[in-house]
Design an enzyme around this catalytic site. Structure first.
Site, PDB file in Angstrom:
ATOM      1  N   GLY A  11      -7.050  -0.805  -9.548  1.00  0.00           N
ATOM      2  CA  GLY A  11      -5.855  -0.205  -9.309  1.00  0.00           C
ATOM      3  C   GLY A  11      -4.781  -0.697 -10.023  1.00  0.00           C
ATOM      4  O   GLY A  11      -3.766  -1.065  -9.540  1.00  0.00           O
ATOM      5  N   LYS A  18       2.284  -2.628 -10.427  1.00  0.00           N
ATOM      6  CA  LYS A  18       3.450  -2.411 -11.291  1.00  0.00           C
ATOM      7  C   LYS A  18       4.392  -3.354 -10.682  1.00  0.00           C
ATOM      8  O   LYS A  18       5.428  -3.879 -11.535  1.00  0.00           O
ATOM      9  CB  LYS A  18       3.649  -1.005 -10.988  1.00  0.00           C
ATOM     10  CG  LYS A  18       4.900  -0.451 -11.912  1.00  0.00           C
ATOM     11  CD  LYS A  18       4.653   1.255 -12.096  1.00  0.00           C
ATOM     12  CE  LYS A  18       4.599   1.874 -10.862  1.00  0.00           C
ATOM     13  NZ  LYS A  18       4.482   3.086 -10.694  1.00  0.00           N
ATOM     14  N   ARG A  45      -8.326   5.305 -12.416  1.00  0.00           N
ATOM     15  CA  ARG A  45      -8.672   6.456 -13.030  1.00  0.00           C
ATOM     16  C   ARG A  45      -7.686   7.171 -13.905  1.00  0.00           C
ATOM     17  O   ARG A  45      -7.793   8.023 -14.383  1.00  0.00           O
ATOM     18  CB  ARG A  45      -8.877   7.642 -11.887  1.00  0.00           C
ATOM     19  CG  ARG A  45     -10.398   7.207 -11.114  1.00  0.00           C
ATOM     20  CD  ARG A  45     -10.362   7.830  -9.783  1.00  0.00           C
ATOM     21  NE  ARG A  45      -8.925   7.865  -9.164  1.00  0.00           N
ATOM     22  CZ  ARG A  45      -8.761   8.455  -7.943  1.00  0.00           C
ATOM     23  NH1 ARG A  45      -9.328   9.268  -7.550  1.00  0.00           N
ATOM     24  NH2 ARG A  45      -7.332   8.505  -7.543  1.00  0.00           N
ATOM     25  N   HIS A 159       0.252 -12.173   1.712  1.00  0.00           N
ATOM     26  CA  HIS A 159       1.299 -12.646   0.756  1.00  0.00           C
ATOM     27  C   HIS A 159       2.578 -13.362   1.261  1.00  0.00           C
ATOM     28  O   HIS A 159       3.233 -14.018   0.703  1.00  0.00           O
ATOM     29  CB  HIS A 159       1.978 -11.422  -0.209  1.00  0.00           C
ATOM     30  CG  HIS A 159       3.045 -10.505   0.529  1.00  0.00           C
ATOM     31  ND1 HIS A 159       2.307  -9.348   1.112  1.00  0.00           N
ATOM     32  CD2 HIS A 159       4.041 -10.647   0.789  1.00  0.00           C
ATOM     33  CE1 HIS A 159       3.274  -8.679   1.656  1.00  0.00           C
ATOM     34  NE2 HIS A 159       4.360  -9.464   1.472  1.00  0.00           N
ATOM     35  N   LYS A 163       5.031 -17.541   0.476  1.00  0.00           N
ATOM     36  CA  LYS A 163       6.527 -17.712   0.545  1.00  0.00           C
ATOM     37  C   LYS A 163       6.853 -19.265   0.822  1.00  0.00           C
ATOM     38  O   LYS A 163       6.183 -19.717   1.822  1.00  0.00           O
ATOM     39  CB  LYS A 163       6.957 -16.755   1.623  1.00  0.00           C
ATOM     40  CG  LYS A 163       7.017 -15.191   1.432  1.00  0.00           C
ATOM     41  CD  LYS A 163       7.527 -14.139   2.361  1.00  0.00           C
ATOM     42  CE  LYS A 163       7.259 -12.835   2.107  1.00  0.00           C
ATOM     43  NZ  LYS A 163       8.229 -12.209   1.193  1.00  0.00           N
ATOM     44  N   GLU A 197      12.749  -4.659   8.958  1.00  0.00           N
ATOM     45  CA  GLU A 197      12.775  -4.042   7.887  1.00  0.00           C
ATOM     46  C   GLU A 197      13.846  -2.716   7.950  1.00  0.00           C
ATOM     47  O   GLU A 197      14.135  -2.154   8.866  1.00  0.00           O
ATOM     48  CB  GLU A 197      11.648  -3.397   7.358  1.00  0.00           C
ATOM     49  CG  GLU A 197      10.632  -4.358   7.102  1.00  0.00           C
ATOM     50  CD  GLU A 197       9.068  -3.718   6.764  1.00  0.00           C
ATOM     51  OE1 GLU A 197       8.783  -4.008   5.610  1.00  0.00           O
ATOM     52  OE2 GLU A 197       8.499  -3.106   7.428  1.00  0.00           O
ATOM     53  N   HIS A 221       0.715 -10.658   9.026  1.00  0.00           N
ATOM     54  CA  HIS A 221       1.913 -11.530   8.529  1.00  0.00           C
ATOM     55  C   HIS A 221       2.353 -12.525   9.834  1.00  0.00           C
ATOM     56  O   HIS A 221       2.594 -13.474   9.806  1.00  0.00           O
ATOM     57  CB  HIS A 221       3.109 -10.758   8.009  1.00  0.00           C
ATOM     58  CG  HIS A 221       2.630  -9.900   6.755  1.00  0.00           C
ATOM     59  ND1 HIS A 221       2.040 -10.371   5.835  1.00  0.00           N
ATOM     60  CD2 HIS A 221       3.019  -8.863   6.534  1.00  0.00           C
ATOM     61  CE1 HIS A 221       1.525  -9.424   5.072  1.00  0.00           C
ATOM     62  NE2 HIS A 221       2.286  -8.470   5.373  1.00  0.00           N
ATOM     63  N   LYS A 303      10.419  -0.972  11.482  1.00  0.00           N
ATOM     64  CA  LYS A 303      11.084  -0.422  10.317  1.00  0.00           C
ATOM     65  C   LYS A 303      12.359   0.520  10.580  1.00  0.00           C
ATOM     66  O   LYS A 303      12.559   0.780  11.909  1.00  0.00           O
ATOM     67  CB  LYS A 303      10.353   0.747   9.472  1.00  0.00           C
ATOM     68  CG  LYS A 303       8.936   0.052   9.212  1.00  0.00           C
ATOM     69  CD  LYS A 303       8.079   1.126   8.456  1.00  0.00           C
ATOM     70  CE  LYS A 303       7.014   0.491   7.651  1.00  0.00           C
ATOM     71  NZ  LYS A 303       7.206  -0.530   6.453  1.00  0.00           N
TER      72      LYS A 303
HETATM   73  N1  LIG Z   1       2.307  -1.947  -2.727  1.00  0.00           N
HETATM   74  C1  LIG Z   1       2.559  -2.933  -2.022  1.00  0.00           C
HETATM   75  O1  LIG Z   1       3.648  -3.564  -2.101  1.00  0.00           O
HETATM   76  C2  LIG Z   1       1.545  -3.561  -1.358  1.00  0.00           C
HETATM   77  C3  LIG Z   1       2.024  -4.916  -0.407  1.00  0.00           C
HETATM   78  C4  LIG Z   1       1.132  -5.337   0.167  1.00  0.00           C
HETATM   79  C5  LIG Z   1      -0.284  -4.865   0.031  1.00  0.00           C
HETATM   80  N2  LIG Z   1      -0.716  -3.775  -0.805  1.00  0.00           N
HETATM   81  C6  LIG Z   1      -2.073  -3.311  -0.419  1.00  0.00           C
HETATM   82  O2  LIG Z   1      -2.460  -3.314  -1.994  1.00  0.00           O
HETATM   83  C7  LIG Z   1      -3.435  -2.226  -2.477  1.00  0.00           C
HETATM   84  C8  LIG Z   1      -3.012  -1.066  -3.210  1.00  0.00           C
HETATM   85  O3  LIG Z   1      -1.686  -0.647  -2.959  1.00  0.00           O
HETATM   86  P1  LIG Z   1      -0.522   0.047  -3.948  1.00  0.00           P
HETATM   87  O4  LIG Z   1       0.606   0.461  -3.026  1.00  0.00           O
HETATM   88  O5  LIG Z   1      -0.575  -0.434  -5.124  1.00  0.00           O
HETATM   89  O6  LIG Z   1      -1.329   1.410  -3.933  1.00  0.00           O
HETATM   90  P2  LIG Z   1      -1.125   2.708  -4.960  1.00  0.00           P
HETATM   91  O7  LIG Z   1       0.117   2.524  -5.483  1.00  0.00           O
HETATM   92  O8  LIG Z   1      -1.626   3.853  -4.056  1.00  0.00           O
HETATM   93  O9  LIG Z   1      -2.356   2.408  -6.154  1.00  0.00           O
HETATM   94  C9  LIG Z   1      -3.636   2.534  -5.869  1.00  0.00           C
HETATM   95  C10 LIG Z   1      -4.309   2.281  -7.198  1.00  0.00           C
HETATM   96  O10 LIG Z   1      -5.757   2.429  -7.251  1.00  0.00           O
HETATM   97  C11 LIG Z   1      -6.134   3.378  -8.181  1.00  0.00           C
HETATM   98  N3  LIG Z   1      -7.144   4.046  -7.603  1.00  0.00           N
HETATM   99  C12 LIG Z   1      -7.314   5.203  -6.748  1.00  0.00           C
HETATM  100  N4  LIG Z   1      -8.431   5.605  -6.358  1.00  0.00           N
HETATM  101  C13 LIG Z   1      -9.183   4.935  -7.332  1.00  0.00           C
HETATM  102  C14 LIG Z   1     -10.767   5.004  -7.767  1.00  0.00           C
HETATM  103  N5  LIG Z   1     -11.707   5.987  -7.122  1.00  0.00           N
HETATM  104  N6  LIG Z   1     -10.988   4.123  -8.489  1.00  0.00           N
HETATM  105  C15 LIG Z   1     -10.262   3.399  -9.360  1.00  0.00           C
HETATM  106  N7  LIG Z   1      -8.941   3.126  -9.011  1.00  0.00           N
HETATM  107  C16 LIG Z   1      -8.449   4.191  -8.045  1.00  0.00           C
HETATM  108  C17 LIG Z   1      -4.817   4.360  -8.200  1.00  0.00           C
HETATM  109  O11 LIG Z   1      -4.965   4.806  -9.681  1.00  0.00           O
HETATM  110  P3  LIG Z   1      -5.771   6.362 -10.061  1.00  0.00           P
HETATM  111  O12 LIG Z   1      -5.297   7.086  -8.621  1.00  0.00           O
HETATM  112  O13 LIG Z   1      -5.083   6.712 -11.323  1.00  0.00           O
HETATM  113  O14 LIG Z   1      -7.062   5.872  -9.823  1.00  0.00           O
HETATM  114  C18 LIG Z   1      -3.900   3.036  -8.428  1.00  0.00           C
HETATM  115  O15 LIG Z   1      -3.841   2.345  -9.688  1.00  0.00           O
HETATM  116  C19 LIG Z   1      -3.648  -1.519  -0.801  1.00  0.00           C
HETATM  117  O16 LIG Z   1      -4.633  -2.161  -0.162  1.00  0.00           O
HETATM  118  C20 LIG Z   1      -2.368  -1.993   0.048  1.00  0.00           C
HETATM  119  O17 LIG Z   1      -2.531  -2.131   1.133  1.00  0.00           O
HETATM  120  C21 LIG Z   1       0.123  -3.252  -1.375  1.00  0.00           C
END
Ligand SMILES: NC(=O)c1ccc[n+]([C@@H]2O[C@H](COP(=O)([O-])OP(=O)(O)OC[C@H]3O[C@@H](n4cnc5c(N)ncnc54)[C@H](OP(=O)(O)O)[C@@H]3O)[C@@H](O)[C@H]2O)c1
Length: 444
Positions: A11, A18, A45, A159, A163, A197, A221, A303
């Site tokens: 991912g 990012k 992907r 996470h 902190k 939030e 959390h 929220k």
């Molecule tokens: N964003 C945050 O701030 C945050 C905070 C705490 C926890 N999290 C957790 O972190 C995880 C990721 O969150 P996110 O916000 O980064 O999600 P996201 O923006 O939807 O990113 C998902 C990633 O997974 C990839 N992906 C999707 N289907 C896939 C597959 N079949 N095979 C391989 N890669 C695949 C996507 O790229 P492609 O679609 O191009 O494959 C993308 O790189 C989740 O479990 C979320 O709950 C996120």
């Protein structure tokens, strides 16, 4: 000689990678803290160009170690391509960070686990929240992990534990002797744990509507902040004993009552026609042990509120009324406040006489404040460093995650309609009534 290691972010083109993971790695690397790091692979992907947009923002230091591998968690040929890379990394420690949808965790664990059977490299697997969606699914994921990994190789992330403030709850309590005597039901009236939030569901509506505030915030959390506040001192400062105490206090924790709300406009934001999901929760939680018997812990998260505020407030008992009967005032409760956001600081709030020349006078609220200095910009920097160093105190153990799910299990998927609150309020009026009915007030 330091160990060599490579990191694989599944991912690696997503929001978390990012905004948090790659920038955190980049800062650590430029400070020289990632000695031995050989390669960082982003797996997704997506097209290589999408990844380059992310990677090109990195400074050139880490950028030169970064690579992209087209990868689909569900596709066996992807693991074959990954295997070809692993063949070139003999002897290195391999760290796999699952930054993918939680619906893909099981497939990824299975795929990686089978592949890694062919390699002798030391390995670690890091799993983001949510870890499961209830007790049964969390247990299933733990069991699946154990088919391929041992507990020492598994890092379950929350996470908030990266902190500065949250770690300082632990440090203040257990590195000083002056607090221990008052940290109990004889002196503490109640505890407030708030994570408010300003933002709404922010384009994550489809995902959010499957989880809601209880799964997204309360189960992880909020309960972790409670555990740090309420735990007993560990037998020793080691990961096993620290986590033993957290599990013990969580086992004694139960939700006594809870109200749920949803901000006005949520259905449009989330893109759903109807929903029984909440974006706001206010819970009264009790810790049934000798230290905390009868002391309510109020946990509130929501929220689209007026401001971002994350803090733990320890509110102490009031002074006896007889002392202040002749004064036209009631001294406020003393408080110790651990604030994570908007600032990372500790406050001690107490009452002192005003400089009026009168000895007997209504006391004034006085605040002593200490801002926590930090070497790190981001909680993920701390956690990534701990993962690399193999220190697991700040990660959640298998029994701990299951116990946290057990605490919230009775309130998961409630079917009653959440009340609707206007966007931008400090707190919904229902939350004000919730605590007022118990003769208390929020400290916001
Ligand atoms: N964003 C945050 O701030 C945050 C905070 C705490 C926890 N999290 C957790 O972190 C995880 C990721 O969150 P996110 O916000 O980064 O999600 P996201 O923006 O939807 O990113 C998902 C990633 O997974 C990839 N992906 C999707 N289907 C896939 C597959 N079949 N095979 C391989 N890669 C695949 C996507 O790229 P492609 O679609 O191009 O494959 C993308 O790189 C989740 O479990 C979320 O709950 C996120």
């Amino acid at each position: 000689m330091s160990k060599k290691f490579s990191l694989f972010i599944l991912g690696g083109t997503g929001d978390l990678a990012k905004k948090k993971l790659l920038p955190s790695l980049s800062r650590l690397y430029s400070k020289g803290l990632l000695v031995g790091l050989e390669k960082v692979y982003s797996l997704a992907r997506s097209k290589r160009e999408d990844w380059e947009k992310v990677a090109c923002e990195l400074d050139r230091g880490l950028g030169k170690l970064c690579n992209f591998l087209p990868f689909d968690v569900k596709d066996t040929s992807s693991y074959e391509s990954l295997g070809k890379i692993l063949q070139t990394l003999e002897g290195q420690e391999l760290i796999f960070f699952l930054s993918i949808s939680p619906y893909l965790y099981e497939e990824a664990v299975r795929g990686l686990g089978k592949l890694l059977r062919n390699y002798a490299n030391p390995r670690k697997i890091v799993i983001e929240k949510p870890f499961g969606f209830d007790t049964v699914s969390a247990r299933r994921l733990n069991n699946l992990l154990y088919r391929y990994f041992i507990e020492e190789e598994i890092y379950r992330i929350d996470h908030f534990l990266g902190k500065e403030t949250v770690q300082n709850i632990f440090s203040l309590r257990f590195s000083n002797s002056i607090f221990e005597g008052i940290w109990n039901r004889s002196f503490v009236d109640h505890v407030q744990i708030l994570a408010l939030e300003k933002v709404g569901v922010e384009g994550r509506g489809e995902f959010y509507d499957k989880v809601g505030a209880i799964r997204d915030m309360l189960q992880n959390h909020m309960l972790q902040m409670l555990a740090f506040t309420a735990m007993e001192p560990p037998a020793q400062m080691s990961e096993q004993f620290i986590r033993d105490e957290k599990v013990k206090v969580l086992r004694n924790t139960r939700i006594e009552k809870l109200i749920r709300g949803r901000y006005e406009g949520y259905l449009q934001d989330a893109g759903v026609e109807s929903s029984s999901r909440e974006t706001f929760v206010c819970a009264k939680v009790m810790v049934d042990n000798f230290r905390w018997h009868g002391v309510p812990f109020y946990l509130v998260t929501g929220k689209k509120l007026s401001k971002k505020l994350t803090q733990v407030v320890i509110a102490f008992k009031e002074v006896p009324a007889s002392l202040t009967r002749l004064l036209d005032c009631i001294p406020k409760q003393n408080r110790i406040v651990f604030q994570t956001a908007p600032e990372s600081k500790l406050q001690v709030v107490f009452e002192l006489r005003p400089p009026t020349g009168r000895f007997v006078a209504c006391p004034l609220e006085t605040v002593m404040e200490y801002r926590f200095p930090s070497e790190f910009e981001e909680a993920y920097e701390v956690l990534l460093l701990e993962i690399v160093e193999g220190e697991r105190s700040l990660f959640i153990r298998d029994d701990e995650i299951e116990t946290m799910w057990e605490v919230v299990e009775p309130v998961l998927d409630l079917k009653d309609e959440p009340f609707v609150y206007p966007q931008g309020v400090k707190l919904p009026p229902q939350a004000r009534d919730f605590i007022a009915l118990e003769g208390r007030q929020w400290y916001l």
